[in-house]
Write a protein that holds these residues in place. Sequence first.
Motif, PDB file in Angstrom:
ATOM      1  N   CYS A  89       0.740  -1.303  -0.011  1.00 20.29           N
ATOM      2  CA  CYS A  89      -0.036  -0.152  -0.092  1.00 20.29           C
ATOM      3  C   CYS A  89       0.875   1.113   0.146  1.00 20.29           C
ATOM      4  O   CYS A  89       1.900   1.327   0.921  1.00 20.29           O
ATOM      5  N   THR A  90       0.628   2.314  -0.817  1.00 19.00           N
ATOM      6  CA  THR A  90       1.219   3.283  -0.892  1.00 19.00           C
ATOM      7  C   THR A  90       0.609   4.469   0.042  1.00 19.00           C
ATOM      8  O   THR A  90      -0.449   4.209   0.435  1.00 19.00           O
ATOM      9  N   ASP A  91       1.205   5.560   0.094  1.00 16.12           N
ATOM     10  CA  ASP A  91       0.400   6.593   0.797  1.00 16.12           C
ATOM     11  C   ASP A  91      -0.660   7.053   0.225  1.00 16.12           C
ATOM     12  O   ASP A  91      -1.592   7.514   0.871  1.00 16.12           O
ATOM     13  N   GLU A 119      -8.595   9.930  -8.174  1.00 16.97           N
ATOM     14  CA  GLU A 119      -8.226  10.417  -6.986  1.00 16.97           C
ATOM     15  C   GLU A 119      -6.763  10.095  -6.734  1.00 16.97           C
ATOM     16  O   GLU A 119      -6.031  10.868  -6.000  1.00 16.97           O
ATOM     17  N   ILE A 120      -6.382   8.831  -6.967  1.00 17.20           N
ATOM     18  CA  ILE A 120      -5.189   8.503  -7.000  1.00 17.20           C
ATOM     19  C   ILE A 120      -4.106   9.319  -7.895  1.00 17.20           C
ATOM     20  O   ILE A 120      -2.872   9.771  -7.402  1.00 17.20           O
ATOM     21  N   ALA A 121      -4.526   9.680  -8.913  1.00 16.93           N
ATOM     22  CA  ALA A 121      -3.702  10.470 -10.025  1.00 16.93           C
ATOM     23  C   ALA A 121      -3.750  11.850  -9.453  1.00 16.93           C
ATOM     24  O   ALA A 121      -2.385  12.480  -9.441  1.00 16.93           O
ATOM     25  N   ARG A 122      -4.699  12.484  -8.925  1.00 18.67           N
ATOM     26  CA  ARG A 122      -4.587  13.784  -8.160  1.00 18.67           C
ATOM     27  C   ARG A 122      -3.742  13.756  -7.267  1.00 18.67           C
ATOM     28  O   ARG A 122      -2.834  14.812  -6.836  1.00 18.67           O
ATOM     29  N   LEU A 123      -4.000  12.850  -6.341  1.00 15.66           N
ATOM     30  CA  LEU A 123      -2.746  12.799  -4.992  1.00 15.66           C
ATOM     31  C   LEU A 123      -1.198  12.938  -5.764  1.00 15.66           C
ATOM     32  O   LEU A 123      -0.384  13.445  -5.075  1.00 15.66           O
ATOM     33  N   ALA A 124      -1.050  11.932  -6.609  1.00 15.33           N
ATOM     34  CA  ALA A 124       0.322  11.790  -7.115  1.00 15.33           C
ATOM     35  C   ALA A 124       0.739  13.247  -7.953  1.00 15.33           C
ATOM     36  O   ALA A 124       1.770  13.790  -7.793  1.00 15.33           O
ATOM     37  N   ILE A 125      -0.266  13.963  -8.614  1.00  4.58           N
ATOM     38  CA  ILE A 125       0.087  15.308  -9.211  1.00  4.58           C
ATOM     39  C   ILE A 125       0.202  16.221  -8.195  1.00  4.58           C
ATOM     40  O   ILE A 125       1.210  17.144  -8.339  1.00  4.58           O
ATOM     41  N   GLU A 126      -0.355  15.973  -7.214  1.00  5.49           N
ATOM     42  CA  GLU A 126      -0.120  17.200  -6.120  1.00  5.49           C
ATOM     43  C   GLU A 126       1.067  17.003  -5.213  1.00  5.49           C
ATOM     44  O   GLU A 126       1.833  18.121  -5.023  1.00  5.49           O
TER      45      GLU A 126
END
Length: 175
Positions: A89-91, A119-126
């Motif tokens: 599991c990642t952050d 949402e996973i993509a958004r978290l990574a982009i952020e």
Amino acid sequence: MSCAHSDRNCAVGLILGTGTNACYIEDLPSVKTWDGDYNDPKQFGEDYSDSKQVSTSEFSMCTLQFGEDYSDSKQWGAFGNDGCLDFICTDFDRSIDKHSINPGKQIYEKMISGMYMGEIARLAIERLRKHNLLFEGEGSYNLSSRGRFYTKYVSEIEGIDSLELFPGFSRERLI
């Protein structure tokens, strides 16, 4: 399993979409949750009662389960609810789970299904933006707001022909 009516060798069904689940054909005596009449399993429904493809007295359609208690809904998407996937599991996965309507449940589903991809993509982009690796560190309301970057955006971005956007670059250079 929907193609089993035309392909008699089909014994496994898999859904990878907004959510995820799987099912398979199992010997009825091996189904621990079946407590009905072995000669009349209703889970096949009326459409399969005269089927020559599967004898309903010998086989049952089962969802893949993790755990003994079916009432606890331990299906394919719930794999990892016991912590066995914690090591991968990642952050991002932990954040998705923490802010979901069912924290601690459906862990595997949250890791792989389309419902959570945006949402996973958004978290990574952020994260990349906060480290000044994207957009020169500048943010926006939509990218900083949970649930505002939809999975359809990931699909749309993936569909863009980047060679047209960046003429003179090879595909390998863009990647």
